[in-house]
Design a protein around this motif. Sequence first.
Motif, PDB file in Angstrom:
ATOM      1  N   ASP A 202      51.560 -56.927  16.746  1.00  0.00           N
ATOM      2  CA  ASP A 202      51.716 -58.299  16.264  1.00  0.00           C
ATOM      3  C   ASP A 202      50.391 -58.910  15.808  1.00  0.00           C
ATOM      4  OD1 ASP A 202      50.923 -58.270  18.933  1.00  0.00           O
ATOM      5  OD2 ASP A 202      51.842 -60.221  19.376  1.00  0.00           O
ATOM      6  N   GLU A 203      49.269 -58.646  16.538  1.00  0.00           N
ATOM      7  CA  GLU A 203      47.946 -59.129  16.114  1.00  0.00           C
ATOM      8  C   GLU A 203      47.541 -58.438  14.808  1.00  0.00           C
ATOM      9  OE1 GLU A 203      44.706 -58.979  18.935  1.00  0.00           O
ATOM     10  OE2 GLU A 203      46.025 -59.621  20.563  1.00  0.00           O
ATOM     11  N   PHE A 204      47.871 -57.158  14.717  1.00  0.00           N
ATOM     12  CA  PHE A 204      47.510 -56.366  13.531  1.00  0.00           C
ATOM     13  C   PHE A 204      48.222 -56.900  12.288  1.00  0.00           C
ATOM     14  CE2 PHE A 204      47.878 -52.503  10.842  1.00  0.00           C
ATOM     15  CZ  PHE A 204      46.529 -52.178  10.742  1.00  0.00           C
ATOM     16  N   GLU A 205      49.512 -57.215  12.405  1.00  0.00           N
ATOM     17  CA  GLU A 205      50.279 -57.729  11.266  1.00  0.00           C
ATOM     18  C   GLU A 205      49.755 -59.082  10.805  1.00  0.00           C
ATOM     19  OE1 GLU A 205      54.214 -57.611  12.941  1.00  0.00           O
ATOM     20  OE2 GLU A 205      54.672 -55.713  11.921  1.00  0.00           O
ATOM     21  N   VAL A 206      49.385 -59.937  11.737  1.00  0.00           N
ATOM     22  CA  VAL A 206      48.837 -61.252  11.391  1.00  0.00           C
ATOM     23  C   VAL A 206      47.523 -61.089  10.636  1.00  0.00           C
ATOM     24  CG1 VAL A 206      47.825 -63.366  12.351  1.00  0.00           C
ATOM     25  CG2 VAL A 206      49.968 -62.485  13.276  1.00  0.00           C
ATOM     26  N   PHE A 207      46.709 -60.207  11.130  1.00  0.00           N
ATOM     27  CA  PHE A 207      45.393 -60.024  10.518  1.00  0.00           C
ATOM     28  C   PHE A 207      45.492 -59.424   9.118  1.00  0.00           C
ATOM     29  CE2 PHE A 207      40.998 -58.455  10.266  1.00  0.00           C
ATOM     30  CZ  PHE A 207      40.349 -59.611  10.640  1.00  0.00           C
TER      31      PHE A 207
ATOM     32  N   LEU B 154      38.472 -49.224   1.150  1.00  0.00           N
ATOM     33  CA  LEU B 154      38.415 -47.964   1.904  1.00  0.00           C
ATOM     34  C   LEU B 154      39.576 -47.035   1.550  1.00  0.00           C
ATOM     35  CD1 LEU B 154      37.454 -49.298   5.443  1.00  0.00           C
ATOM     36  CD2 LEU B 154      35.952 -48.261   3.739  1.00  0.00           C
ATOM     37  N   LYS B 155      40.347 -47.460   0.525  1.00  0.00           N
ATOM     38  CA  LYS B 155      41.485 -46.690   0.037  1.00  0.00           C
ATOM     39  C   LYS B 155      42.597 -46.599   1.078  1.00  0.00           C
ATOM     40  CE  LYS B 155      38.970 -44.372  -3.520  1.00  0.00           C
ATOM     41  NZ  LYS B 155      38.281 -45.503  -3.926  1.00  0.00           N
ATOM     42  N   LEU B 156      42.797 -47.694   1.819  1.00  0.00           N
ATOM     43  CA  LEU B 156      43.890 -47.781   2.787  1.00  0.00           C
ATOM     44  C   LEU B 156      44.962 -48.716   2.234  1.00  0.00           C
ATOM     45  CD1 LEU B 156      41.861 -48.135   6.106  1.00  0.00           C
ATOM     46  CD2 LEU B 156      43.066 -46.113   5.277  1.00  0.00           C
ATOM     47  N   ASP B 157      46.203 -48.258   2.235  1.00  0.00           N
ATOM     48  CA  ASP B 157      47.327 -49.053   1.740  1.00  0.00           C
ATOM     49  C   ASP B 157      47.791 -49.985   2.853  1.00  0.00           C
ATOM     50  OD1 ASP B 157      49.481 -50.038   0.338  1.00  0.00           O
ATOM     51  OD2 ASP B 157      50.751 -48.286   0.731  1.00  0.00           O
ATOM     52  N   THR B 158      47.758 -51.279   2.580  1.00  0.00           N
ATOM     53  CA  THR B 158      48.133 -52.271   3.591  1.00  0.00           C
ATOM     54  C   THR B 158      49.523 -52.851   3.344  1.00  0.00           C
ATOM     55  OG1 THR B 158      47.071 -54.034   2.324  1.00  0.00           O
ATOM     56  CG2 THR B 158      45.734 -52.927   4.007  1.00  0.00           C
ATOM     57  N   SER B 159      50.277 -52.287   2.421  1.00  0.00           N
ATOM     58  CA  SER B 159      51.585 -52.854   2.080  1.00  0.00           C
ATOM     59  C   SER B 159      52.598 -52.698   3.220  1.00  0.00           C
ATOM     60  CB  SER B 159      52.129 -52.230   0.798  1.00  0.00           C
ATOM     61  OG  SER B 159      52.305 -50.844   0.972  1.00  0.00           O
ATOM     62  N   ASP B 160      52.487 -51.649   4.009  1.00  0.00           N
ATOM     63  CA  ASP B 160      53.400 -51.442   5.133  1.00  0.00           C
ATOM     64  C   ASP B 160      52.575 -51.451   6.417  1.00  0.00           C
ATOM     65  OD1 ASP B 160      55.380 -50.786   6.885  1.00  0.00           O
ATOM     66  OD2 ASP B 160      55.907 -48.864   5.941  1.00  0.00           O
ATOM     67  N   ALA B 161      52.515 -52.621   7.073  1.00  0.00           N
ATOM     68  CA  ALA B 161      51.679 -52.801   8.257  1.00  0.00           C
ATOM     69  C   ALA B 161      52.097 -51.888   9.399  1.00  0.00           C
ATOM     70  CB  ALA B 161      51.712 -54.254   8.708  1.00  0.00           C
ATOM     71  N   THR B 162      53.382 -51.712   9.585  1.00  0.00           N
ATOM     72  CA  THR B 162      53.865 -50.874  10.688  1.00  0.00           C
ATOM     73  C   THR B 162      53.466 -49.415  10.481  1.00  0.00           C
ATOM     74  OG1 THR B 162      55.747 -52.358  10.923  1.00  0.00           O
ATOM     75  CG2 THR B 162      55.908 -50.225  12.023  1.00  0.00           C
ATOM     76  N   LYS B 163      53.606 -48.941   9.263  1.00  0.00           N
ATOM     77  CA  LYS B 163      53.246 -47.547   8.958  1.00  0.00           C
ATOM     78  C   LYS B 163      51.736 -47.336   9.145  1.00  0.00           C
ATOM     79  CE  LYS B 163      53.793 -44.084   5.346  1.00  0.00           C
ATOM     80  NZ  LYS B 163      54.258 -43.825   3.988  1.00  0.00           N
ATOM     81  N   LEU B 164      50.939 -48.278   8.643  1.00  0.00           N
ATOM     82  CA  LEU B 164      49.488 -48.192   8.813  1.00  0.00           C
ATOM     83  C   LEU B 164      49.127 -48.245  10.289  1.00  0.00           C
ATOM     84  CD1 LEU B 164      46.678 -48.049   7.548  1.00  0.00           C
ATOM     85  CD2 LEU B 164      46.728 -50.539   7.297  1.00  0.00           C
ATOM     86  N   PHE B 165      49.772 -49.118  11.033  1.00  0.00           N
ATOM     87  CA  PHE B 165      49.516 -49.231  12.469  1.00  0.00           C
ATOM     88  C   PHE B 165      49.812 -47.907  13.169  1.00  0.00           C
ATOM     89  CE2 PHE B 165      50.619 -50.224  16.856  1.00  0.00           C
ATOM     90  CZ  PHE B 165      49.590 -51.080  17.229  1.00  0.00           C
TER      91      PHE B 165
END
Length: 174
Positions: free
Chosen positions: A128-133, A146-157
Amino acid sequence: KTLRDGDGSIASEYSETAVDDMFGSVGRTIFTLFKSITGGVIWGEAAELLTAMPGIYLAMFITYITITILSMLNIITGIFVDASIMSGKHDRDQMMEYERRLSESHASHLREVFQELDGDNSGSIPLDEFEVFLKDENVKSYLHSLKLDTSDATKLFDLIDQDGSGEIFLDEFV
């Protein structure tokens, strides 16, 4: 003592004296050979004098000049090749050093980002903190750099949470 030209005619006295001056003894011959390769005498002039003698002498002289010149060219080429290899190695070392510094810089920035994400200073970041940020545009921009895709927060997490604990710790994040 009579010298004959390549066609069999008798050579002039001048040629005989000049040949004797340049090739009259082993010492003079060695000295003439040395002068021929170092510029002390033009080797074509020395070769011209040998035309008054049997052809084998001219052939040996030209062979000597050819081998000597090719040997010097080989040495010079070797020096340039060695310098190029050393330059390439130096460039490779510089690139490795640059990559190491870049990695250290990214790790330092990621630690700072982690400290910002960890609002409660617990040492871990829940989903939840990660998604807010991730909604912050500055964070998105940095992670995209850094070439990280942030479109899907859960997948990145899930990718960052290596141990599957549901929280991201500093060593996982960096």
